[in-house]
Design a protein around this motif. Structure first.
Motif, PDB file in Angstrom:
ATOM      1  N   THR A 147      24.020  34.094  -0.593  1.00  0.00           N
ATOM      2  CA  THR A 147      25.303  34.370  -0.390  1.00  0.00           C
ATOM      3  C   THR A 147      26.372  33.133  -1.318  1.00  0.00           C
ATOM      4  OG1 THR A 147      25.343  34.734   1.880  1.00  0.00           O
ATOM      5  CG2 THR A 147      27.354  34.183   1.591  1.00  0.00           C
ATOM      6  N   LEU A 148      27.708  34.633  -2.012  1.00  0.00           N
ATOM      7  CA  LEU A 148      28.076  33.527  -3.030  1.00  0.00           C
ATOM      8  C   LEU A 148      29.088  32.136  -1.876  1.00  0.00           C
ATOM      9  CD1 LEU A 148      28.377  33.573  -6.300  1.00  0.00           C
ATOM     10  CD2 LEU A 148      30.803  34.643  -5.187  1.00  0.00           C
ATOM     11  N   PRO A 149      28.756  30.967  -2.624  1.00  0.00           N
ATOM     12  CA  PRO A 149      29.561  29.623  -2.464  1.00  0.00           C
ATOM     13  C   PRO A 149      31.649  30.233  -1.811  1.00  0.00           C
ATOM     14  CG  PRO A 149      28.325  28.785  -4.304  1.00  0.00           C
ATOM     15  CD  PRO A 149      28.538  30.033  -3.927  1.00  0.00           C
ATOM     16  N   ASP A 150      31.859  29.911  -1.549  1.00  0.00           N
ATOM     17  CA  ASP A 150      33.266  30.307  -1.130  1.00  0.00           C
ATOM     18  C   ASP A 150      34.381  29.923  -2.578  1.00  0.00           C
ATOM     19  OD1 ASP A 150      32.960  30.483   1.086  1.00  0.00           O
ATOM     20  OD2 ASP A 150      33.529  28.804   2.069  1.00  0.00           O
ATOM     21  N   PHE A 151      34.716  29.272  -2.813  1.00  0.00           N
ATOM     22  CA  PHE A 151      34.849  28.800  -4.207  1.00  0.00           C
ATOM     23  C   PHE A 151      34.646  29.056  -5.285  1.00  0.00           C
ATOM     24  CE2 PHE A 151      38.529  28.573  -1.175  1.00  0.00           C
ATOM     25  CZ  PHE A 151      39.714  28.178  -1.681  1.00  0.00           C
ATOM     26  N   ASN A 152      34.163  29.640  -6.302  1.00  0.00           N
ATOM     27  CA  ASN A 152      33.562  29.261  -7.631  1.00  0.00           C
ATOM     28  C   ASN A 152      34.499  28.970  -9.184  1.00  0.00           C
ATOM     29  OD1 ASN A 152      30.933  30.545  -6.576  1.00  0.00           O
ATOM     30  ND2 ASN A 152      32.534  30.989  -5.435  1.00  0.00           N
ATOM     31  N   LEU A 153      34.261  28.043  -9.553  1.00  0.00           N
ATOM     32  CA  LEU A 153      35.012  27.715 -10.956  1.00  0.00           C
ATOM     33  C   LEU A 153      34.269  27.128 -11.668  1.00  0.00           C
ATOM     34  CD1 LEU A 153      36.946  24.650  -8.074  1.00  0.00           C
ATOM     35  CD2 LEU A 153      38.431  26.498  -9.596  1.00  0.00           C
ATOM     36  N   GLY A 154      35.017  28.046 -12.694  1.00  0.00           N
ATOM     37  CA  GLY A 154      34.293  27.588 -14.044  1.00  0.00           C
ATOM     38  C   GLY A 154      35.080  27.310 -14.942  1.00  0.00           C
ATOM     39  N   ASN A 155      34.580  26.776 -16.009  1.00  0.00           N
ATOM     40  CA  ASN A 155      34.890  26.567 -16.972  1.00  0.00           C
ATOM     41  C   ASN A 155      34.500  26.333 -18.563  1.00  0.00           C
ATOM     42  OD1 ASN A 155      33.807  23.884 -17.071  1.00  0.00           O
ATOM     43  ND2 ASN A 155      35.292  22.180 -16.893  1.00  0.00           N
ATOM     44  N   ASN A 156      33.608  26.978 -18.225  1.00  0.00           N
ATOM     45  CA  ASN A 156      32.420  27.303 -19.147  1.00  0.00           C
ATOM     46  C   ASN A 156      31.272  26.275 -19.488  1.00  0.00           C
ATOM     47  OD1 ASN A 156      30.845  29.439 -21.214  1.00  0.00           O
ATOM     48  ND2 ASN A 156      32.715  28.217 -22.928  1.00  0.00           N
ATOM     49  N   ALA A 157      31.159  25.472 -18.505  1.00  0.00           N
ATOM     50  CA  ALA A 157      30.204  25.155 -18.633  1.00  0.00           C
ATOM     51  C   ALA A 157      30.983  23.322 -19.158  1.00  0.00           C
ATOM     52  CB  ALA A 157      28.834  25.327 -19.992  1.00  0.00           C
ATOM     53  N   GLY A 158      32.664  23.363 -19.127  1.00  0.00           N
ATOM     54  CA  GLY A 158      32.930  21.948 -19.317  1.00  0.00           C
ATOM     55  C   GLY A 158      33.238  22.969 -21.066  1.00  0.00           C
ATOM     56  N   LEU A 159      33.241  23.957 -21.902  1.00  0.00           N
ATOM     57  CA  LEU A 159      33.685  24.011 -23.063  1.00  0.00           C
ATOM     58  C   LEU A 159      35.430  24.353 -23.114  1.00  0.00           C
ATOM     59  CD1 LEU A 159      30.691  25.618 -25.086  1.00  0.00           C
ATOM     60  CD2 LEU A 159      31.553  22.937 -24.951  1.00  0.00           C
ATOM     61  N   SER A 171      39.191  20.652   1.877  1.00  0.00           N
ATOM     62  CA  SER A 171      39.179  22.048   3.021  1.00  0.00           C
ATOM     63  C   SER A 171      37.805  22.355   3.021  1.00  0.00           C
ATOM     64  CB  SER A 171      39.842  23.469   1.962  1.00  0.00           C
ATOM     65  OG  SER A 171      38.967  23.896   1.123  1.00  0.00           O
ATOM     66  N   PRO A 172      38.166  23.245   4.485  1.00  0.00           N
ATOM     67  CA  PRO A 172      37.229  23.549   4.791  1.00  0.00           C
ATOM     68  C   PRO A 172      35.872  24.402   4.053  1.00  0.00           C
ATOM     69  CG  PRO A 172      39.250  24.026   6.313  1.00  0.00           C
ATOM     70  CD  PRO A 172      39.073  23.985   4.779  1.00  0.00           C
ATOM     71  N   TYR A 173      36.211  25.264   3.093  1.00  0.00           N
ATOM     72  CA  TYR A 173      35.732  25.584   2.157  1.00  0.00           C
ATOM     73  C   TYR A 173      34.360  25.503   1.161  1.00  0.00           C
ATOM     74  CZ  TYR A 173      38.719  28.488   3.412  1.00  0.00           C
ATOM     75  OH  TYR A 173      39.900  29.481   4.109  1.00  0.00           O
ATOM     76  N   SER A 174      33.191  26.167   1.636  1.00  0.00           N
ATOM     77  CA  SER A 174      32.536  25.511   0.126  1.00  0.00           C
ATOM     78  C   SER A 174      32.776  26.156  -1.238  1.00  0.00           C
ATOM     79  CB  SER A 174      31.022  26.539  -0.432  1.00  0.00           C
ATOM     80  OG  SER A 174      31.039  27.281  -0.374  1.00  0.00           O
ATOM     81  N   HIS A 175      32.309  25.086  -2.687  1.00  0.00           N
ATOM     82  CA  HIS A 175      31.800  25.644  -3.352  1.00  0.00           C
ATOM     83  C   HIS A 175      31.041  24.931  -4.241  1.00  0.00           C
ATOM     84  CE1 HIS A 175      33.177  21.160  -3.963  1.00  0.00           C
ATOM     85  NE2 HIS A 175      33.171  21.211  -5.449  1.00  0.00           N
ATOM     86  N   VAL A 176      31.454  25.599  -5.668  1.00  0.00           N
ATOM     87  CA  VAL A 176      30.421  25.288  -6.834  1.00  0.00           C
ATOM     88  C   VAL A 176      30.954  25.149  -8.270  1.00  0.00           C
ATOM     89  CG1 VAL A 176      29.894  27.424  -7.283  1.00  0.00           C
ATOM     90  CG2 VAL A 176      27.838  25.180  -7.914  1.00  0.00           C
ATOM     91  N   CYS A 177      30.920  23.919  -9.503  1.00  0.00           N
ATOM     92  CA  CYS A 177      31.533  24.600  -9.779  1.00  0.00           C
ATOM     93  C   CYS A 177      30.549  24.553 -11.305  1.00  0.00           C
ATOM     94  CB  CYS A 177      31.471  22.477 -11.235  1.00  0.00           C
ATOM     95  SG  CYS A 177      33.273  22.987 -10.003  1.00  0.00           S
ATOM     96  N   ASN A 178      30.703  25.694 -12.258  1.00  0.00           N
ATOM     97  CA  ASN A 178      29.751  25.992 -13.439  1.00  0.00           C
ATOM     98  C   ASN A 178      28.577  26.904 -12.803  1.00  0.00           C
ATOM     99  OD1 ASN A 178      31.402  26.197 -15.725  1.00  0.00           O
ATOM    100  ND2 ASN A 178      31.585  23.485 -15.849  1.00  0.00           N
ATOM    101  N   GLY A 179      28.303  27.454 -12.293  1.00  0.00           N
ATOM    102  CA  GLY A 179      27.250  27.686 -10.703  1.00  0.00           C
ATOM    103  C   GLY A 179      26.809  29.341 -11.553  1.00  0.00           C
ATOM    104  N   ARG A 180      26.932  30.738 -10.878  1.00  0.00           N
ATOM    105  CA  ARG A 180      26.967  31.916 -11.346  1.00  0.00           C
ATOM    106  C   ARG A 180      27.985  32.506 -12.051  1.00  0.00           C
ATOM    107  NH1 ARG A 180      26.846  35.748 -13.706  1.00  0.00           N
ATOM    108  NH2 ARG A 180      26.194  38.190 -13.195  1.00  0.00           N
TER     109      ARG A 180
END
Length: 276
Positions: free
Chosen positions: A165-177, A194-203
């Motif tokens: 299952t995907l985290p709620d918020f999936n943030l990405g900036n092309n691995a910092g680039l 917030s109550p939501y899960s998140h990941v940065c530069n995941g899938r």
């Protein structure tokens, strides 16, 4: 007789340093195209449903917004025009032939011929990207920098694209680039509160739009949010396009978090200031 192609996007000009792009919220099809879609594809299951409603506060924040008119099954605006793969894993291309379920988009013999594909590139893909480029240039001229926020959403479970299952918020900036690290960090901090899960530069690290336009050295910063649709859609079985419905209670919870994320971008100031 050639197929008529309508205005490829909807645009609102703002005066802030931010442009929000919604390349997958469109649901329009070309004339006669619906009859060529498989039954599963006719429900438009891979649409980024209701993004304009989720982000209905953008006008009041004076943010520029560009929204796709056509479905991603006409053309995927978040893929390069030469259709070079963005991912090593299985995915969909500029003219998708499979759904996220892995099932075909078109019935046997359906799809676009080379002439129609060329027209779609020229009359849908290119105008969308020309507008992004021109708007970012205008914003940078006005403010000294520009920020591009690419807004997306996706089902919480898509086995073809990711496990579990995907985290709620999936943030990405092309691995910092693609943008200042501080911008992404600041957004992640807002989600952490917030109550939501998140990941940065995941899938989801950012597709073509984030990767292509994000040029921090040129004072253009780009980042993407892939929002799990479990945060705002009703928990029902969707077999037709009309089955995808907003859940009012979920919407009331998630929209303020989205608004805080956008506010954090507007309040950040010139991203290069952090290095001074």
């Amino acid at each position: 007789m050639s197929i008529p192609i309508e205005q490829p996007f909807h645009f609102r000009q703002g005066q802030s340093p931010l442009l929000v792009s919604m390349p997958h919220c469109g649901t329009a099809l070309l004339p006669g195209m619906a009859n060529q879609l498989t039954h599963e594809a006719q429900a438009l299951p891979d649409t980024d449903w209701y993004l304009p409603e989720l982000y209905d506060f953008l006008a009041a924040m004076d943010v520029s917004v560009i929204q796709a008119h056509y479905s991603r099954y006409v053309v995927d605006l978040n893929r390069p025009i030469d259709d070079q793969p963005l991912y090593t894993s299985k995915t969909t291309g500029l003219f998708p032939e499979i759904l996220f379920s892995g099932e075909p988009v078109f019935v046997d013999g359906g799809g676009f011929d080379d002439v129609t594909q060329a027209r779609i590139k020229a009359e849908v893909w290119q105008p969308y990207h020309q507008k992004i480029a021109a708007t970012l240039a205008q914003i940078r001229e006005q403010h000294g920098y520009a920020i591009l926020f690419d807004a997306h959403s996706i089902a919480a479970r898509v086995p073809m694209l990711f496990d579990g299952t995907l985290p709620d918020f999936n943030l990405g900036n092309n691995a910092g680039l693609a943008c200042s690290p501080a911008l992404l960090h600041q957004m992640a901090q807002r989600v952490e509160q917030s109550p939501y899960s998140h990941v940065c530069n995941g899938r989801f690290k950012g597709g073509y739009i984030t990767r292509h336009y994000g040029q921090p050295s040129a004072q253009i910063h780009a980042l993407q949010l892939e929002l799990s649709q479990a945060t705002y859609l009703a928990d029902e079985t969707q077999t037709t396009a009309s089955d995808y419905q907003l859940d009012p209670a979920k919407l009331q919870r998630v929209r303020p978090v989205l608004q805080q994320l956008i506010q954090s971008l507007l309040a950040h100031g010139h991203p290069s200031d952090e290095a001074q």
